[in-house]
Design a protein around this motif. Structure first.
Motif, short mmCIF file in Angstrom:
data_model
loop_
_atom_site.label_atom_id
_atom_site.label_comp_id
_atom_site.label_asym_id
_atom_site.label_seq_id
_atom_site.Cartn_x
_atom_site.Cartn_y
_atom_site.Cartn_z
N ARG A 80 0.83 -1.21 0.00
CA ARG A 80 0.00 0.00 0.00
C ARG A 80 0.86 1.26 0.00
O ARG A 80 0.63 2.19 -0.79
CB ARG A 80 -0.92 0.00 1.24
CG ARG A 80 -1.77 1.25 1.31
CD ARG A 80 -2.28 1.52 2.69
NE ARG A 80 -1.20 1.80 3.63
CZ ARG A 80 -1.36 1.99 4.93
NH1 ARG A 80 -2.58 1.92 5.45
NH2 ARG A 80 -0.34 2.24 5.72
N ASP A 81 1.88 1.28 0.88
CA ASP A 81 2.71 2.49 0.99
C ASP A 81 3.51 2.71 -0.30
O ASP A 81 3.60 3.82 -0.79
CB ASP A 81 3.63 2.39 2.20
CG ASP A 81 2.82 2.41 3.49
OD1 ASP A 81 1.63 2.82 3.43
OD2 ASP A 81 3.34 2.00 4.53
N ASP A 82 4.08 1.65 -0.84
CA ASP A 82 4.86 1.80 -2.08
C ASP A 82 3.98 2.31 -3.23
O ASP A 82 4.44 3.03 -4.10
CB ASP A 82 5.49 0.46 -2.50
CG ASP A 82 6.64 0.08 -1.58
OD1 ASP A 82 7.06 0.94 -0.78
OD2 ASP A 82 7.10 -1.08 -1.65
N LEU A 83 2.72 1.91 -3.21
CA LEU A 83 1.82 2.34 -4.29
C LEU A 83 1.07 3.63 -3.93
O LEU A 83 0.27 4.12 -4.73
CB LEU A 83 0.80 1.24 -4.62
CG LEU A 83 1.37 -0.12 -5.07
CD1 LEU A 83 0.26 -1.12 -5.29
CD2 LEU A 83 2.19 0.04 -6.35
N GLN A 84 1.34 4.11 -2.72
CA GLN A 84 0.72 5.35 -2.21
C GLN A 84 -0.80 5.32 -2.32
O GLN A 84 -1.41 6.24 -2.89
CB GLN A 84 1.29 6.55 -2.96
CG GLN A 84 2.80 6.64 -2.78
CD GLN A 84 3.40 7.80 -3.52
OE1 GLN A 84 2.94 8.19 -4.59
NE2 GLN A 84 4.46 8.36 -2.98
N LEU A 85 -1.37 4.27 -1.78
CA LEU A 85 -2.83 4.14 -1.85
C LEU A 85 -3.47 4.65 -0.56
O LEU A 85 -3.00 4.31 0.54
CB LEU A 85 -3.22 2.67 -2.07
CG LEU A 85 -2.69 2.05 -3.35
CD1 LEU A 85 -2.98 0.55 -3.38
CD2 LEU A 85 -3.34 2.73 -4.56
N PRO A 86 -4.52 5.45 -0.68
CA PRO A 86 -5.15 6.00 0.52
C PRO A 86 -6.14 5.01 1.15
O PRO A 86 -7.35 5.22 1.15
CB PRO A 86 -5.89 7.24 -0.03
CG PRO A 86 -6.23 6.85 -1.45
CD PRO A 86 -5.20 5.88 -1.92
N LEU A 87 -5.63 3.92 1.68
CA LEU A 87 -6.51 2.91 2.28
C LEU A 87 -6.15 2.75 3.75
O LEU A 87 -4.98 2.51 4.07
CB LEU A 87 -6.29 1.55 1.60
CG LEU A 87 -6.99 1.22 0.30
CD1 LEU A 87 -6.65 -0.20 -0.13
CD2 LEU A 87 -8.50 1.37 0.44
N ASP A 88 -7.16 2.81 4.62
CA ASP A 88 -6.89 2.66 6.05
C ASP A 88 -6.91 1.17 6.41
O ASP A 88 -7.85 0.67 7.01
CB ASP A 88 -7.92 3.44 6.86
CG ASP A 88 -7.63 3.36 8.36
OD1 ASP A 88 -6.53 2.86 8.71
OD2 ASP A 88 -8.49 3.75 9.16
N LEU A 89 -5.85 0.48 6.02
CA LEU A 89 -5.82 -0.96 6.29
C LEU A 89 -5.59 -1.25 7.77
O LEU A 89 -6.00 -2.30 8.27
CB LEU A 89 -4.72 -1.64 5.46
CG LEU A 89 -4.95 -1.72 3.95
CD1 LEU A 89 -3.86 -2.56 3.31
CD2 LEU A 89 -6.31 -2.33 3.62
N GLU A 90 -4.91 -0.32 8.48
CA GLU A 90 -4.61 -0.55 9.90
C GLU A 90 -5.90 -0.85 10.66
O GLU A 90 -5.95 -1.76 11.49
CB GLU A 90 -3.90 0.65 10.54
CG GLU A 90 -2.43 0.78 10.20
CD GLU A 90 -2.17 1.52 8.88
OE1 GLU A 90 -3.14 1.73 8.11
OE2 GLU A 90 -1.01 1.88 8.62
N ALA A 91 -6.94 -0.05 10.39
CA ALA A 91 -8.20 -0.23 11.12
C ALA A 91 -8.78 -1.61 10.81
O ALA A 91 -9.27 -2.32 11.70
CB ALA A 91 -9.19 0.87 10.71
N GLU A 92 -8.68 -2.01 9.56
CA GLU A 92 -9.24 -3.32 9.19
C GLU A 92 -8.46 -4.47 9.82
O GLU A 92 -9.03 -5.48 10.23
CB GLU A 92 -9.25 -3.47 7.67
CG GLU A 92 -10.29 -2.59 7.02
CD GLU A 92 -10.64 -3.08 5.63
OE1 GLU A 92 -10.93 -4.28 5.48
OE2 GLU A 92 -10.60 -2.25 4.70
N PHE A 93 -7.13 -4.30 9.87
CA PHE A 93 -6.33 -5.35 10.48
C PHE A 93 -6.60 -5.42 11.99
O PHE A 93 -6.62 -6.50 12.57
CB PHE A 93 -4.83 -5.12 10.22
CG PHE A 93 -4.39 -5.64 8.88
CD1 PHE A 93 -4.51 -7.01 8.58
CD2 PHE A 93 -3.89 -4.80 7.91
CE1 PHE A 93 -4.11 -7.49 7.34
CE2 PHE A 93 -3.49 -5.28 6.66
CZ PHE A 93 -3.61 -6.63 6.38
#
Ligand code: ASP
Length: 436
Positions: A80-93
């Motif tokens: 996600r970070d390398d692709l600079q995607l605005p996704l809040d994966l932390e909350a989902e994890f």
């Protein structure tokens, strides 16, 4: 419209995601994308799916799973970070981790591998994420309910660009259910069948199905066109190709399946279809592929007058059937009959079969030849064209390879050759060279 499935090695890191996006952007017909979970980035790396199974085992035995879970999380966060995607994966994890403490099924936990992979890919492509849980339905017996699934997907995906996670679906009660390992291939095929795709592309890390095992023939080229029947002949005897359940949905609907290489997208790969009649080059090569393996025994029964007695072949085959042994190939002569069987499977029941055969049929001789290898030369263009076998046998003779057995039916799709195990690799190489 094309359905394109990308395997784990095509999604192993951000660099691979970029390759995939380039491939998809090159053809606007690639509207439905099915993804696996990230695979290995290098030889000693771990597949996400394996790590998730490991997490689940830790949970089951009450051993802390956090170090493994963190490895999983890190893989996705770095993509996600390398692709600079605005996704809040932390909350989902965090929500997933909580659910793991409260109790989560193995299938649901492992399915998150494909789920997060699809979420990332959807964001990266600007496609919509379409959860497999919304359409891929299993019946109570664990088989896919194709009618319900097809109907649901054709409603949900019509005229949309979507990314679908592979490998899982839902049971009638809504629980997540996994397929067999490698199941994303099946999800892709089901999606292609549901949407009547023009083609099902299966993107992996090899340029299609090779004409021969590359460990034996280093320079083996890939097969450009192969029919499902040829594929079955090749995989029956040992070629590593797609599992039958993963081709069935597209085969049934006569949708071509194209195996392509994400790392060499310029190569056309292998196209698999029911038939190529009328469309294909007339002067194509006769041999499509060569497969084979070692570890066979041939049991030959000889009895004077056998050929003129009704039912002897059936009787002989009956002993193998009684002990649950599949006879892979047979060859016969006057008053003798040979059955080729897998050595390992035969071993535990060998003497029981031989004893019964001896007692009841009273043959003149029973001979068991062990340590044979089978080479299957497969090609739809061999049938009804003279000279195919001649070339193959000539090539073997030139290498001084002794042929112990030959089997070829009148509607030949294959020529089956039995050789000593020691000659196996040389035989495959000789046949390969003969058809270049
Ligand atoms: N990720 C799953 C596996 O490793 C399914 C797939 O990749 O097709 O088996």
């Amino acid at each position: 419209m094309k359905v394109a499935k990308f395997g784990g090695s095509s999604l192993a890191d951000a660099g691979q995601y970029k390759r995939v996006r380039k491939i998809i952007e090159r053809d606007p017909a690639r509207k439905v994308i099915v993804v696996s979970a990230p695979g290995k980035r290098f030889a000693d790396d771990h597949k996400i799916t394996d790590l998730l199974y490991l997490c689940s085992a830790h949970l089951q035995y009450g051993v802390p799973c956090d170090p493994v879970f963190e490895m999983v999380m890190e893989r996705y966060l770095s993509i996600r970070d390398d692709l600079q995607l605005p996704l809040d994966l932390e909350a989902e994890f965090a929500a997933l981790r909580k659910k793991m403490d409260e109790g989560i099924s193995q299938d649901e936990l492992v399915s998150r591998g494909e789920y997060f992979s699809a979420r990332l890919m959807a964001a990266f492509l600007g496609y919509e994420f379409l959860d497999a849980a919304l359409w891929l339905r299993f019946s109570l017996d664990g088989t896919v309910d194709t009618d319900a699934s097809y109907e649901q997907l054709s409603r949900l995906a019509a005229d949309r660009c979507v990314v679908i996670p592979g490998f899982y679906g839902v049971m009638p009660d809504g629980r997540i259910h996994l397929m067999q390992r490698g199941g994303s291939d099946i999800t892709g095929a089901l999606a292609a069948a549901a949407l009547d795709a023009d083609i099902y592309e299966n993107w992996t890390d090899v340029s299609g199905i090779l004409m021969a095992d590359p460990r034996i023939v280093k320079e083996a080229r890939s097969i450009s066109h192969v029919t499902y029947s040829e594929l079955r002949e090749l995989s029956y005897i040992g070629a590593q190709v797609l599992h039958e359940s993963s081709v069935f949905p597209v085969r049934e609907k006569n949708i071509p399946l194209n195996i392509r290489n994400t790392n060499a997208p310029e190569e056309p790969g292998t196209v698999i279809r029911e038939s190529f009649e009328g469309e294909e080059e007339q002067e194509g090569k006769r041999i499509t592929g060569i497969a084979g393996r070692t570890g066979f025994s041939v049991i030959t029964v000889t009895k004077n007058g056998m050929s003129s007695t009704v039912g002897t072949y059936r009787q002989i085959l009956g002993y193998f059937a009684k002990y649950g042994i599949t006879v892979a190939y047979t060859a016969g002569g006057i008053d003798c009959y040979s059955c080729v069987v897998d050595e390992k499977k035969l071993e535990p029941v060998k003497y029981a079969i031989l004893a019964e055969l001896q007692q009841e049929m009273k043959p003149d001789t029973i001979h068991v030849s062990e340590h044979l290898a089978i080479v299957a030369v497969v090609g739809r263009r061999m049938a009804f064209r003279s000279g195919s076998s001649a070339r193959v046998f000539q090539a073997l003779a030139e290498k001084n390879i002794n042929i112990r057995m030959i089997s070829q039916g009148p509607e030949e799709l294959n020529i089956i050759i039995g050789v000593e195990e020691k000659d196996y690799k040389e035989a495959v190489r000789a046949v390969y060279q003969s058809c270049q």
